[in-house]
Design a protein around this motif. Structure first.
Motif, PDB file in Angstrom:
ATOM      1  N   THR A  63       0.898  -1.084   0.130  1.00  0.00           N
ATOM      2  CA  THR A  63      -0.059  -0.019   0.154  1.00  0.00           C
ATOM      3  C   THR A  63       0.941   1.095  -0.034  1.00  0.00           C
ATOM      4  O   THR A  63       1.905   1.407   0.777  1.00  0.00           O
ATOM      5  CB  THR A  63      -0.892   0.067   1.353  1.00  0.00           C
ATOM      6  N   ILE A  64       0.411   2.137  -1.004  1.00  0.00           N
ATOM      7  CA  ILE A  64       1.489   3.224  -1.245  1.00  0.00           C
ATOM      8  C   ILE A  64       0.639   4.482  -0.788  1.00  0.00           C
ATOM      9  O   ILE A  64      -0.534   4.615  -1.387  1.00  0.00           O
ATOM     10  CB  ILE A  64       1.861   3.454  -2.705  1.00  0.00           C
ATOM     11  N   GLU A  65       1.314   5.663  -0.171  1.00  0.00           N
ATOM     12  CA  GLU A  65       0.732   6.676   0.247  1.00  0.00           C
ATOM     13  C   GLU A  65       1.546   7.768  -0.145  1.00  0.00           C
ATOM     14  O   GLU A  65       2.801   7.815   0.114  1.00  0.00           O
ATOM     15  CB  GLU A  65       0.409   6.645   1.705  1.00  0.00           C
ATOM     16  N   LYS A  66       1.060   9.100  -0.341  1.00  0.00           N
ATOM     17  CA  LYS A  66       1.908  10.171  -0.672  1.00  0.00           C
ATOM     18  C   LYS A  66       1.368  11.399   0.481  1.00  0.00           C
ATOM     19  O   LYS A  66       0.550  11.546   0.868  1.00  0.00           O
ATOM     20  CB  LYS A  66       1.560  10.738  -2.204  1.00  0.00           C
ATOM     21  N   ALA A  67       2.431  12.446   0.514  1.00  0.00           N
ATOM     22  CA  ALA A  67       1.916  13.492   1.449  1.00  0.00           C
ATOM     23  C   ALA A  67       2.640  14.834   0.927  1.00  0.00           C
ATOM     24  O   ALA A  67       3.970  14.690   0.627  1.00  0.00           O
ATOM     25  CB  ALA A  67       2.380  13.213   3.011  1.00  0.00           C
ATOM     26  N   ASP A  68       1.947  15.753   0.855  1.00  0.00           N
ATOM     27  CA  ASP A  68       2.551  17.278   0.499  1.00  0.00           C
ATOM     28  C   ASP A  68       3.504  17.532   1.637  1.00  0.00           C
ATOM     29  O   ASP A  68       2.921  17.618   2.810  1.00  0.00           O
ATOM     30  CB  ASP A  68       1.248  17.893   0.283  1.00  0.00           C
ATOM     31  N   MET A  69       4.500  18.132   1.450  1.00  0.00           N
ATOM     32  CA  MET A  69       5.329  18.536   2.496  1.00  0.00           C
ATOM     33  C   MET A  69       4.951  19.728   3.343  1.00  0.00           C
ATOM     34  O   MET A  69       5.172  19.957   4.364  1.00  0.00           O
ATOM     35  CB  MET A  69       6.761  18.736   2.007  1.00  0.00           C
ATOM     36  N   LYS A  70       3.885  20.520   2.458  1.00  0.00           N
ATOM     37  CA  LYS A  70       3.240  21.535   3.299  1.00  0.00           C
ATOM     38  C   LYS A  70       2.261  21.239   4.299  1.00  0.00           C
ATOM     39  O   LYS A  70       2.230  21.582   5.590  1.00  0.00           O
ATOM     40  CB  LYS A  70       2.544  22.389   2.270  1.00  0.00           C
ATOM     41  N   THR A  71       1.468  20.465   4.031  1.00  0.00           N
ATOM     42  CA  THR A  71       0.234  20.001   4.930  1.00  0.00           C
ATOM     43  C   THR A  71       0.605  18.797   5.871  1.00  0.00           C
ATOM     44  O   THR A  71      -0.184  18.478   6.713  1.00  0.00           O
ATOM     45  CB  THR A  71      -1.060  19.591   4.028  1.00  0.00           C
ATOM     46  N   LYS A  72       1.497  17.871   5.413  1.00  0.00           N
ATOM     47  CA  LYS A  72       1.977  16.694   5.979  1.00  0.00           C
ATOM     48  C   LYS A  72       0.787  15.540   6.231  1.00  0.00           C
ATOM     49  O   LYS A  72       0.933  14.906   7.169  1.00  0.00           O
ATOM     50  CB  LYS A  72       2.553  17.025   7.452  1.00  0.00           C
ATOM     51  N   GLU A  73      -0.124  15.728   5.330  1.00  0.00           N
ATOM     52  CA  GLU A  73      -1.474  14.978   5.593  1.00  0.00           C
ATOM     53  C   GLU A  73      -1.121  13.794   4.350  1.00  0.00           C
ATOM     54  O   GLU A  73      -0.911  14.044   3.166  1.00  0.00           O
ATOM     55  CB  GLU A  73      -2.754  15.744   5.059  1.00  0.00           C
ATOM     56  N   TRP A  74      -1.402  12.514   4.813  1.00  0.00           N
ATOM     57  CA  TRP A  74      -1.121  11.394   3.895  1.00  0.00           C
ATOM     58  C   TRP A  74      -2.263  10.899   3.298  1.00  0.00           C
ATOM     59  O   TRP A  74      -3.399  10.876   3.759  1.00  0.00           O
ATOM     60  CB  TRP A  74      -0.632  10.106   4.787  1.00  0.00           C
ATOM     61  N   PHE A  75      -2.219  10.648   2.045  1.00  0.00           N
ATOM     62  CA  PHE A  75      -3.326  10.263   1.156  1.00  0.00           C
ATOM     63  C   PHE A  75      -2.757   8.853   0.549  1.00  0.00           C
ATOM     64  O   PHE A  75      -1.855   8.899  -0.290  1.00  0.00           O
ATOM     65  CB  PHE A  75      -3.746  11.097   0.237  1.00  0.00           C
TER      66      PHE A  75
END
Length: 1079
Positions: A879-891
């Motif tokens: 399972t792969i997740e990404k996160a914007d370095m600004k918000t630090k929220e994982w999707f």
């Protein structure tokens, strides 16, 4: 005064009050260190609480100063009277602190009392028991007593006061102290001398203390000039410079002058012992006598040992004599004369008494008075008296009636002697005899006592046996015994050799009553009555027999039952009540019912009874009553429940299940007809073929439908039968049709592996494994467990084997428990085996070496390596997740990705991304992810934007409500909310109020603030929650407030509450600004 603690700031002081004037006492208490308000009590003497006497005469007042925290208490006595004199005490308490002080009230004008000695106390008899007569006034020179007292020593004060008629010694000392203005001479030996006077209550302890200049100096204590020796009463203490004399249990003898001597210097003081006023408890009686007779006046006072009985000095003479006996004070006049006629008075400081003395001339002298006589029946009684005048005649009287001469009664007068002779004395002659001389107010009396031997007239003719009395237990026994004898004899009742405490004896002149209230069995026994008087003694004996209803029968039980009957037996009562038991009465009832049914109305004599006409299958209980000539006993304890039933039919389908060389296993089916009694169990019996000697195999009935008979002889042919047993007895037997030969039957070993164990068994780490594997074989096979071909020796893996199966159990599995387990069963050279594969798994570890390999356009390529720990099973995906370095929220990007690489698309230009990867197996995702070591930056190509310079704008504003509160009407019991919207910068502080009162941290209210939308939630409002609600917003620039009215209606049946909150409208009104939020 006595000081306990330091609560008092100002204490009441002793005063001398003029009769008819008002006086006020003031006490002040400091409450700065008190936790609660102090309580004040005004007391007189020791216990009299004056608070209950408040009125016109006694008035109380209380004030409080908030600045100084001082309570002021006042007690006023209006128009003082003599009864107000005495000792007072005020007492203040506050929780665990208390304080107390005493003061005295003296009322003037002074009451005249004369002092009568050292131990007189307040009892004054200086003018007691004196004849009041007119005296000539004696002119005396005027003497200044105060000048004499000032010049005298303190030890002489008492003598001077007595000489000049001063009785108020305390008032005298106070006045004398004020008159002495001379400065005291400084002492070389004393640092602090004794006080001038001390006061102590009678019976209390007092301490006299001085401080000496020399710590090693020796001191002497003197009382009235005599040295005091240490004792239990007088205790000397020496601590440093302080010397203390303690006098314990002070009495009137301790009222004296005391000195403390150090070398040549002395310190003087006086101790006054106070005691309550002495009152007269027995008044003087008038006395009538003749000249020359002895006269005694007697008065009794309230306190024993009080002194002070004397005449005035002018009239006292040798003819008067005083006698003191405890509380009695007696004035004795040896020979009364006419001059002694008059009134005599007795005075104390608590009352007075008077009596009159009358003296007449002596006319006739009695030389010999008549004496009392005691004679027996038929004896002679002679009364004789002698008077001074031979010519005096007189009359004889019996009980006030003149005696007439007869054949038995003769009266003679010879010279000065008068005789009354009674011959053959009878009981009627007893009485009071009086001789009255003619012409004189004189009488001589004596008593004739008639003696008659005592006699007991006991009538027990109606009680059967002689002198035996039968009493039913619980009844009252009263036996009236007639007694004769003169004088009245003394009666003594005894039980055996001791006086019986439970027996009440009532004795009158000719009757003695023997009473037992509520007779009991211990009252039974031999009793005797003895009557005695001076003439003799008589005695009678009797036997009291106590009878009662019998005790209940014992051990009631059912011995056998039938289809509608039962046989009941019981034991006779342990105690028949003293009367033979005539028979028994029986009752029965159904279990659970309270209604008993009588089974017989005529007395049944036997102890065995067959109860009939009962319903089969119903539980019954029985009880039995015993009957004797007195009555019916209490019921026995209930029998154990029993049920009328018939035995069952024989068991069915009896067959042999297994045979070994010494045992035989049987099984069968229940009987076809069981009945209401059910089955208690089965009895198995066996015997050899051709014999009728059946042997029971089991001691207790077995409940199962199978049984293995053990201990059988090898090779014998045996017959078996089974009997069903219930409360009704044994059923007909079920017997095997053919004999069974006892020998071993061989059976090859065989493992019956369950279906779910034929494939691999997968278990999570920490779970419990419990495998039950049945097998067969005869004789019993040998069971062996192997793991991976090696005998199982792991202590964490347990095995348990029975005759028909084996169990493998692991309480908490670990990955080391994975492997192939082999079960082997073997009988001699025959065996069977089965393999069981167990795999213990857990979640995998995180992937390793996660990194971004390439970034192009809006895409990024990722690669990683499988985890080092796969959880003991295959990896099924990632399972792969990404996160914007600004918000630090994982999707989540991909789920169940099977390859160790992927491409992430649709990334946003200008953002920097980080990636993480979870590994997954059959247990789930790994607990920790593998995070990419580098990031993917999506750059902007071909664009160059120069933003204009930023100019900061001032967005500060005072609070302003953009949506007001709306009046609401809600139903009680249904949750409701009121809302409004506000804007302002800086963010305002919100305050909710109800009826202008701030709503605090009340769990009934929930206050919310979302982007300027303010909501007050009210949980289940009641009628009391209605009112006017307001919301106030405050910041540094100002404030604003809105309000609404909330009406709460009662909840009527069928009407549901309705809650309206247009939150969408409020959010629509909200507008966002770049400087914060405004609504």
């Amino acid at each position: 005064m006595s000081e306990l603690t330091g609560l008092f700031v100002v204490k009441p002081e002793s005063v001398t009050a003029t009769k008819g004037k008002d006086i006020t006492f003031v006490a002040k208490v400091d409450s700065s260190n008190l936790l609660r308000k102090p309580a004040m009590k005004w007391l007189k003497g020791k216990w009299l609480d004056l608070g209950s006497k408040a009125g016109k005469h006694l008035q109380f007042k209380e004030t409080y100063d908030r600045n100084t925290k001082i309570y002021t208490y006042e007690m006023s006595i209006i128009k003082v009277v003599d009864g107000d004199a005495g000792g007072y005490r005020c007492e203040v308490t506050s929780k665990d602190k208390c304080d107390s002080c005493t003061f005295e009230v003296t009322v003037t004008p002074l009451t005249l009392f004369s002092y009568a000695g050292e131990d007189a106390g307040d009892l004054d008899f200086s003018a007691l028991l004196k004849k009041r007569e007119k005296k000539q006034q004696v002119v005396q020179e005027e003497v200044d007593v105060w000048e004499i007292l000032k010049a005298a020593k303190p030890c002489d004060y008492e003598k001077i006061a007595f000489e000049y008629g001063i009785t108020d010694l305390r008032g005298m000392l106070k006045r004398l102290k004020k008159m002495k203005k001379v400065e005291p001479k400084k002492s070389d030996a004393f640092l602090r001398k004794l006080d001038s006077a001390y006061s102590v209550d009678k019976g209390k302890r007092i301490q006299l203390s001085v401080e000496v200049a020399d710590p090693n100096a020796q001191v002497k204590w003197l009382k009235n000039g005599q040295e005091i020796k240490p004792s239990a009463k007088y205790v000397f203490e020496s601590v440093g410079n302080k010397r203390t004399l303690t006098i314990n249990k002070c009495n009137l003898s301790d009222d004296a002058a005391y000195e403390c001597v150090v070398g040549e210097e002395k310190s003087f003081t006086e101790v006054f012992v106070k005691e309550p006023p002495v009152t007269i408890t027995k008044l003087l009686d008038d006395v009538h006598t003749v000249v020359g007779e002895k006269v005694e006046f007697e008065v009794e006072v309230s306190e024993e040992g009080a002194n002070g009985v004397e005449l005035n000095r002018e009239t006292a003479g040798s003819k008067y004599r005083f006698k003191k006996d405890g509380k009695r004070h007696i004035l004795i006049i040896n020979e009364a004369t006419k001059e002694d006629i008059g009134m005599y008075y007795a005075f104390t400081n608590g009352g007075e008494s008077k009596a009159e003395l009358e003296v007449e001339d002596k006319e006739l002298e009695v030389l010999q008075s008549i004496a009392d006589l005691t004679v027996k029946s038929a004896e002679q009684a002679v009364f004789k008296c002698e008077v001074s005048d031979e010519k005096v005649t007189g009359k004889w009287f019996k009980d006030g009636v003149e005696v007439q001469p007869s054949d038995r009664i003769k009266m003679t007068h010879i010279g000065r002697i008068h005789k009354l002779t009674i011959d053959d004395v009878k009981a009627s002659d007893a009485g009071d005899y009086t001789f009255v001389p003619d012409g004189y107010a004189l009488s001589l009396s004596a008593k004739l006592n008639f003696l008659d031997p005592p006699k007991i007239h006991l009538d027990t003719s109606g009680t059967g046996n002689k002198n035996t009395i039968t009493v039913v237990a619980g009844n009252k026994l009263r036996l009236d015994v007639e007694i004769t004898g003169e004088p009245a004899p003394t009666v003594c009742w005894m039980k055996g050799d001791q006086a019986e405490g439970r027996v009440r004896v009532e004795t009158r002149k000719t009757l003695s009553s023997f009473v037992i209230e509520g007779a009991e069995k211990p009252d039974e026994g031999h009793y005797s009555i003895t009557v005695t008087n001076p003439a003799g003694e008589d005695k009678a004996e009797l036997f009291i027999k106590i009878v009662d209803v019998p005790n209940p029968p014992e051990n009631v039980k059912c011995t056998s039952v039938g289809e509608d009957s039962a046989m009941i037996t019981w034991d006779p009562p342990a105690f028949d009540g003293g009367v033979p038991v005539k028979g028994y009465l029986m009752e029965r009832k159904k279990v659970g019912s309270s209604r008993w049914t009588k089974l017989n109305f005529d007395v049944y004599e036997s102890t065995t009874y067959e109860a009939k006409k009962m319903i089969e299958g119903v539980l019954y209980e029985m009880r039995v009553f015993a009957v004797n000539g007195i009555g019916i006993s209490q019921p026995s304890t209930n029998s154990k429940p029993f049920m009328p039933i018939a035995p069952t039919s024989e068991p069915t389908r009896l067959m042999v299940d297994d045979v070994t060389d010494t045992t035989c296993a049987l099984k069968w089916r229940p009987p076809e007809k069981i009945g209401a009694g059910g089955i208690d169990g089965y009895i198995i019996e066996y015997c050899k073929e051709g014999s009728d000697n059946w042997v029971q195999a089991n001691e207790e009935p077995v409940g199962k439908n199978q049984y293995r008979v053990k201990g059988l002889p090898v090779g014998e042919k045996m017959l078996f039968r089974v009997v069903a047993v219930n409360i009704a007895g044994r059923s007909p037997p079920a017997t095997l049709s053919q004999a069974v030969t006892i020998r071993e039957i061989m059976e090859n070993p065989k493992i019956r592996l369950p279906r779910h164990l034929r494939t691999k068994l997968i278990s999570l780490v920490g779970e419990k494994v419990n495998l039950v594997i049945p097998f067969q074989g005869k004789p019993r096979p040998v069971v062996t467990w192997f793991k991976d071909g090696i005998p199982l020796e792991d202590k964490t893996v347990g095995t348990r084997t029975s005759e028909v199966d084996t169990i493998l159990f692991i309480r908490s599995t670990e990955r080391a428990h994975s492997g192939k387990y082999t079960l082997s069963v073997q009988i001699e050279n025959m065996s069977d085996s089965a393999d069981i594969h167990i795999q213990v798994v857990e979640k995998p570890g995180p992937p390793i070496a996660v990194h971004v390999t390439e970034v192009w356009g809006f895409n990024a390529a990722l690669e990683w390596k499988p985890p080092k720990d796969d959880g003991n099973c295959d990896i099924i995906g990632y399972t792969i997740e990404k996160a914007d370095m600004k918000t630090k929220e994982w999707f989540m990007v991909y789920e169940h990705n099977r390859r160790p690489s992927c491409t992430v698309s649709d990334l946003v230009m200008g953002n920097e991304y980080s990636f993480r990867v979870f590994s997954e197996n059959i247990c789930g995702l790994s607990d920790e992810p593998g995070i990419s070591k580098n990031t993917a930056i999506i750059t902007k190509t071909g664009l160059a934007y120069k933003p204009p310079p930023f100019k900061e704008k001032d967005i500060s504003s005072s609070p302003k409500f953009t949506a007001p509160l709306v009046d609401r009407s809600v139903v009680a019991g249904y949750a409701t909310a009121i809302s409004c919207a506000v804007r302002g910068h800086p963010k305002p502080k919100i305050i909710w109020m109800k009826n202008n009162m701030i709503i605090g941290e009340d769990p009934k209210y929930l206050m919310q603030n979302k982007q300027g939308v303010l909501t007050l939630n009210i949980r289940k409002p009641s009628l009391f929650d209605g009112g006017r609600y307001s919301c106030r917003a405050i910041n540094d620039l100002g404030q604003d407030e809105v309000q609404c009215k909330l009406e709460v209606r009662g909840n009527r049946p069928g009407l549901k509450g309705f809650l309206y909150t247009d939150m969408d409208l409020l959010h629509h009104l909200c507008t966002h600004t770049h400087g914060g939020f405004t609504c």
